[in-house]
Scaffold this motif. Structure first.
Motif, PDB file in Angstrom:
ATOM      1  N   UNK A   1       0.895  -1.446  -0.018  1.00 17.76           N
ATOM      2  CA  UNK A   1      -0.050   0.124   0.302  1.00 17.76           C
ATOM      3  C   UNK A   1       0.843   1.797   0.231  1.00 17.76           C
ATOM      4  N   UNK A   2       0.475   2.387  -0.443  1.00 15.00           N
ATOM      5  CA  UNK A   2       1.313   2.933  -0.659  1.00 15.00           C
ATOM      6  C   UNK A   2       2.072   3.321  -1.671  1.00 15.00           C
ATOM      7  N   UNK A   3       2.656   2.655  -2.389  1.00 15.71           N
ATOM      8  CA  UNK A   3       4.009   2.358  -3.360  1.00 15.71           C
ATOM      9  C   UNK A   3       3.900   3.402  -4.654  1.00 15.71           C
ATOM     10  N   UNK A   4       2.975   3.758  -5.251  1.00 13.82           N
ATOM     11  CA  UNK A   4       2.014   4.466  -6.218  1.00 13.82           C
ATOM     12  C   UNK A   4       1.558   3.378  -7.307  1.00 13.82           C
ATOM     13  N   UNK A   5       1.084   2.644  -7.124  1.00 10.04           N
ATOM     14  CA  UNK A   5       0.242   1.548  -7.838  1.00 10.04           C
ATOM     15  C   UNK A   5      -1.193   2.558  -8.427  1.00 10.04           C
ATOM     16  N   UNK A   6      -1.972   3.386  -7.344  1.00 13.47           N
ATOM     17  CA  UNK A   6      -3.057   3.899  -7.784  1.00 13.47           C
ATOM     18  C   UNK A   6      -2.918   5.097  -9.053  1.00 13.47           C
ATOM     19  N   UNK A   7      -1.967   5.392  -7.952  1.00 15.97           N
ATOM     20  CA  UNK A   7      -1.175   6.728  -9.181  1.00 15.97           C
ATOM     21  C   UNK A   7      -0.852   7.308  -9.905  1.00 15.97           C
ATOM     22  N   UNK A   8      -0.106   5.286 -10.629  1.00 15.99           N
ATOM     23  CA  UNK A   8       0.284   5.233 -11.935  1.00 15.99           C
ATOM     24  C   UNK A   8      -1.051   5.156 -12.248  1.00 15.99           C
ATOM     25  N   UNK A   9      -2.113   4.429 -12.134  1.00 15.09           N
ATOM     26  CA  UNK A   9      -3.329   3.724 -13.130  1.00 15.09           C
ATOM     27  C   UNK A   9      -3.855   4.987 -13.462  1.00 15.09           C
ATOM     28  N   UNK A  10      -3.608   6.120 -12.486  1.00 14.33           N
ATOM     29  CA  UNK A  10      -4.279   7.778 -12.381  1.00 14.33           C
ATOM     30  C   UNK A  10      -3.824   8.334 -13.977  1.00 14.33           C
ATOM     31  N   UNK A  11      -2.883   8.349 -13.399  1.00 13.16           N
ATOM     32  CA  UNK A  11      -2.346   8.639 -14.847  1.00 13.16           C
ATOM     33  C   UNK A  11      -2.161   8.208 -16.295  1.00 13.16           C
ATOM     34  N   UNK A  12      -2.532   6.994 -16.199  1.00 15.53           N
ATOM     35  CA  UNK A  12      -2.643   5.798 -17.227  1.00 15.53           C
ATOM     36  C   UNK A  12      -4.323   6.430 -17.571  1.00 15.53           C
ATOM     37  N   UNK A  13      -5.369   6.537 -17.443  1.00 21.23           N
ATOM     38  CA  UNK A  13      -6.836   6.897 -16.902  1.00 21.23           C
ATOM     39  C   UNK A  13      -6.585   8.585 -17.887  1.00 21.23           C
TER      40      UNK A  13
ATOM     41  N   UNK B   1      -8.192  -1.606 -19.706  1.00 21.92           N
ATOM     42  CA  UNK B   1      -9.436  -2.213 -18.561  1.00 21.92           C
ATOM     43  C   UNK B   1      -8.606  -1.727 -17.664  1.00 21.92           C
ATOM     44  N   UNK B   2      -8.780  -0.642 -16.670  1.00 27.76           N
ATOM     45  CA  UNK B   2      -7.771  -0.686 -15.334  1.00 27.76           C
ATOM     46  C   UNK B   2      -8.699  -1.371 -14.239  1.00 27.76           C
ATOM     47  N   UNK B   3      -8.293  -1.960 -13.633  1.00 27.77           N
ATOM     48  CA  UNK B   3      -8.895  -2.590 -12.580  1.00 27.77           C
ATOM     49  C   UNK B   3      -8.345  -2.109 -10.936  1.00 27.77           C
ATOM     50  N   UNK B   4      -8.547  -0.918  -9.727  1.00 25.49           N
ATOM     51  CA  UNK B   4      -7.403  -0.738  -8.459  1.00 25.49           C
ATOM     52  C   UNK B   4      -8.600  -1.440  -7.341  1.00 25.49           C
ATOM     53  N   UNK B   5      -7.629  -2.447  -7.591  1.00 26.06           N
ATOM     54  CA  UNK B   5      -7.655  -3.391  -6.750  1.00 26.06           C
ATOM     55  C   UNK B   5      -9.533  -3.944  -6.384  1.00 26.06           C
ATOM     56  N   UNK B   6     -10.259  -3.807  -7.326  1.00 26.04           N
ATOM     57  CA  UNK B   6     -11.212  -3.793  -7.448  1.00 26.04           C
ATOM     58  C   UNK B   6     -12.106  -5.134  -6.973  1.00 26.04           C
ATOM     59  N   UNK B   7     -11.393  -6.320  -6.529  1.00 27.15           N
ATOM     60  CA  UNK B   7     -12.327  -7.136  -5.503  1.00 27.15           C
ATOM     61  C   UNK B   7     -12.025  -7.289  -4.423  1.00 27.15           C
ATOM     62  N   UNK B   8     -12.247  -6.518  -3.787  1.00 27.12           N
ATOM     63  CA  UNK B   8     -12.072  -6.010  -1.654  1.00 27.12           C
ATOM     64  C   UNK B   8     -12.480  -6.199  -1.319  1.00 27.12           C
TER      65      UNK B   8
ATOM     66  N   UNK C   1      -4.645  -3.688 -10.152  1.00 26.41           N
ATOM     67  CA  UNK C   1      -3.558  -3.350  -9.535  1.00 26.41           C
ATOM     68  C   UNK C   1      -3.851  -4.351  -7.888  1.00 26.41           C
ATOM     69  N   UNK C   2      -3.377  -4.767  -7.235  1.00 28.92           N
ATOM     70  CA  UNK C   2      -3.431  -5.781  -6.142  1.00 28.92           C
ATOM     71  C   UNK C   2      -2.226  -5.332  -5.009  1.00 28.92           C
ATOM     72  N   UNK C   3      -2.215  -5.914  -3.501  1.00 25.03           N
ATOM     73  CA  UNK C   3      -1.221  -6.524  -3.384  1.00 25.03           C
ATOM     74  C   UNK C   3      -1.359  -7.301  -2.688  1.00 25.03           C
ATOM     75  N   UNK C   4      -2.222  -8.829  -2.863  1.00 25.43           N
ATOM     76  CA  UNK C   4      -2.314  -9.309  -2.444  1.00 25.43           C
ATOM     77  C   UNK C   4      -2.231 -10.350  -4.056  1.00 25.43           C
ATOM     78  N   UNK C   5      -1.012 -11.028  -3.275  1.00 20.78           N
ATOM     79  CA  UNK C   5       0.306 -11.956  -4.681  1.00 20.78           C
ATOM     80  C   UNK C   5      -0.371 -13.302  -5.476  1.00 20.78           C
TER      81      UNK C   5
END
Lengths: 356, 290
Positions: free
Chosen positions: A44-56, A162-169, A197-201
């Motif tokens: 969490x907080x490593x920039x994943x969501x920022x990266x997605x939001x930049x792409x979209x 299609x970008x998924x930002x931890x959609x299955x939480x 995007x996920x933090x679940x391996x």
């Protein structure tokens, strides 16, 4: 559909970033191939969501360019990019029915009614909500709402990605598996570029062909699940992927030998001179417990079903090992490492052996 | 587990009950008393039955005041609600200017009613008022003391000036509570500005708007001070709203019986309309979730 290129991209949420620590995303060059299924993995907080939001296009990067195919879209607004994104928490249009929710992105693109009706039925079947199409969306449960969000993400066939930002939480476990399978099927059928995007391996490794691991605003490694497991490019990847993560020991590297607290350990290959903080990493899966090798003190043994995890210490440093089913712990346990499976790190980055 | 019942707790409500009895219930009973009796002073009362009510229900004067009152309330709701929403949508969401706008919007709400009336009474005067004089200089025939239409416009503009802020602030609070993700999703779905308003902002503001409409309706339906200060109900009776008429009747003409009957009906009408309004709106809400 097109290839997505990030060129010299960096982003800071501050107006005048001064040091590297001010950047949520450090400068990177990255290419997402057209039609790839990627998982973006990281804490969490490593920039994943920022990266997605930049792409979209929800966030404009402070520097660098975003290209779809050959078109520079850095300054193009989200609506022009024709991209789908599903967020971590469900977003539904309360006053609309489930059907209207699913049709919304298509209506906004001015598709014809017959096509919309057909497509909405298809998507409803995919997410298992055919029977609830005429209900208002607002009274539904959180996971039904999230399924609608997913459906809205999948309803357009012509999206660039299609970008998924931890959609299955918020989805419950059995439905999670089901939906992940649906996403995979969707990917096979339509070949959209998908970034998940996920933090679940487990989620990342089952969904994607290629896994991108981010750490502290950087992409530290992109590879197949196997590459990430066998040759983590960064100690973070070694630690983050695998359960438990990779064992790391400070060691001096000399040729094809490492020296741990005065004990020699054979490496699978020869290394040139290595400088900085040098470490060796070995997966618990490749540590063998027997009565020969390095002496360890066992702290705890955890039974996880198929095998047992031995939590031990070697010279004061923690060491995890996998004890296969049916094997018993010797009275004076010692460990050996499979030489070919040892990776060498200098300042956290993997060092390639000579001749590789 | 059985809940312990201790009825002594009811005594804790007693002080409030006594206070309310003296401040509200007893005075109201006096009004009821006047409504059903006729009196010529000296605390002598003669039973009048429902005569006063009959007189008031059939009174043209009351019908006209009621008509003006309804029109007034509808007009100011039709202006203040959309205008308040529009202002709220355009207010800055954060930073210095957000606080600045909030304070600016709150200012009219802090001004006492009769001061608002006085401000507009002077502002609109043709001889010395900034507005009245400017309009006259531009050749506009504006005079709120002679022309009923001008008087209405003045009273309505004054109410809009005084109370639109309330709607705007409530709507603003409603807007601020919408998570950013909704706007992001709308951009992803390629929604137009209108769709964002229609499907995200309006539904999320519905709760506060319901309260805003209810408050503005009740307040405007019993408006007294401001128009009384500006026009005194004139010219003629053209801006005599229900409470102005009531006050004229009770303290001007000392027709206490009719005025009391009038008050009771007035009170019941407001109660009824508010109740119907609230019930309808909350029921709509419940049906939607089904």
């Amino acid at each position: 559909m097109s290839r997505i290129t990030l060129s010299k991209l960096a982003h800071s949420y501050l107006a005048n970033p001064t040091s590297e620590a001010d950047y949520a995303l450090k400068e990177m060059d990255h290419v997402w191939d057209d039609g790839g299924a990627y998982a973006l993995l990281g804490a969490s907080g490593c920039g994943k969501t920022t990266l997605l939001n930049i792409i979209s296009g929800l966030v404009r990067p402070s520097q660098g360019r975003v290209l779809f195919g050959d078109r520079d879209v850095t300054d193009a607004p989200t609506t022009e990019r024709n991209i789908a994104q599903v967020f971590q928490f469900p977003v539904v249009y309360d006053t609309m029915t489930v059907r209207e929710n699913l049709a919304f992105p298509l209506r906004n693109r001015g598709m014809d009614a017959a096509y919309i009706a057909r497509r909405v039925d298809q998507v409803a079947r995919m997410i298992g909500m055919e029977s609830e199409l005429n209900r208002k969306a607002r009274g539904l449960t959180a996971d039904a709402k999230q399924k609608i969000s997913l459906g809205r993400g999948m309803v357009r066939e012509d999206v660039n990605a299609i970008l998924f930002d931890e959609p299955l939480t918020v989805i419950d476990p059995h439905m999670k598996w089901e939906l992940r399978t649906q996403l995979k099927a969707l990917h096979r059928e339509f070949g959209h570029t998908m970034i998940y995007v996920t933090h679940d391996q487990t989620e990342a490794l089952t969904f994607a062909d290629k896994v991108v691991v981010m750490h502290d605003g950087r992409v530290v490694q992109m590879g197949t699940p196997e590459e990430l497991f066998e040759t983590p490019a960064h100690t973070f990847v070694g630690y983050f992927i695998g359960s438990p993560g990779m064992n790391l020991f400070d060691a001096e590297i000399a040729g094809s030998e490492a020296r741990l607290q005065g004990v020699k350990v054979a490496l699978g290959a020869a290394y040139g001179p290595v400088t900085g903080r040098t470490q060796i990493g070995i997966r618990p899966d490749y540590v063998t417990i027997s009565d020969e090798g390095l002496p360890v003190t066992v702290k705890r043994v955890e039974d996880v079903g198929r095998h047992r995890i031995v939590r031990a210490e070697f010279a004061g440093q923690p060491l995890n090992a996998i004890l296969p089913e049916g094997m018993s712990l010797p009275a004076e346990p010692r460990v050996t490492f499979a030489p070919a499976k040892i990776n060498v790190y200098a300042n956290d980055w993997r060092v390639a052996p000579m001749g590789a | 587990m059985e809940k312990t019942q201790n009825n002594k707790a009811w005594f804790l409500v007693l002080p409030v009950l006594v206070l309310v009895a003296f401040s509200a219930i007893l005075p109201l009973m006096t009004v009821v008393n006047y409504a059903f009796n006729d009196t010529f002073g000296q605390n002598e009362f003669f039973w009048a039955g429902i005569d006063w009510f009959e007189e008031m229900v059939t009174s043209d004067r009351l019908h006209q005041a009621l008509g003006r009152q309804v029109i007034f309330s509808l007009i100011i709701l039709a202006i203040e609600v959309p205008l308040g929403i529009f202002i709220a949508l355009n207010m800055p969401k954060k930073g210095f200017w957000a606080s600045f706008c909030l304070v600016l919007m709150a200012l009219p709400l802090l001004i006492p009613f009769n001061v608002v009336g006085t401000i507009w009474q002077i502002f609109g005067r043709v001889d010395i008022g900034l507005l009245g004089h400017t309009l006259a200089a531009m050749g506009v025939d504006y005079n709120y003391t002679n022309d009923p239409l001008d008087a209405w416009i003045t009273v309505i503009v004054m109410d809009v000036w005084h109370w639109t802020s309330l709607v705007a602030l409530l709507a603003y609070a409603g807007l601020q509570s919408i998570p950013q993700a909704y706007y992001q999703a709308a951009r992803i779905d390629q929604a137009t500005r209108w769709s964002v308003f229609r499907y995200i902002e309006l539904p999320k503001m519905k709760g506060v708007l319901l309260i805003a409409v209810l408050l503005r309706f009740m307040d405007s339906f019993m408006i007294y001070t401001e128009p009384f200060v500006v026009t005194g109900g004139g010219p003629g009776n053209s801006t005599t709203f229900l409470s102005i008429d009531l006050a004229k009747m009770a303290t001007g003409q000392f027709d206490l019986g009719p005025a009391a009957a009038f008050s009771i009906m007035y009170f019941l009408v407001i109660l009824l309309i508010s109740w119907v309004f609230y019930t309808v709106m909350t029921n709509l809400d419940r049906e939607e979730t089904r």
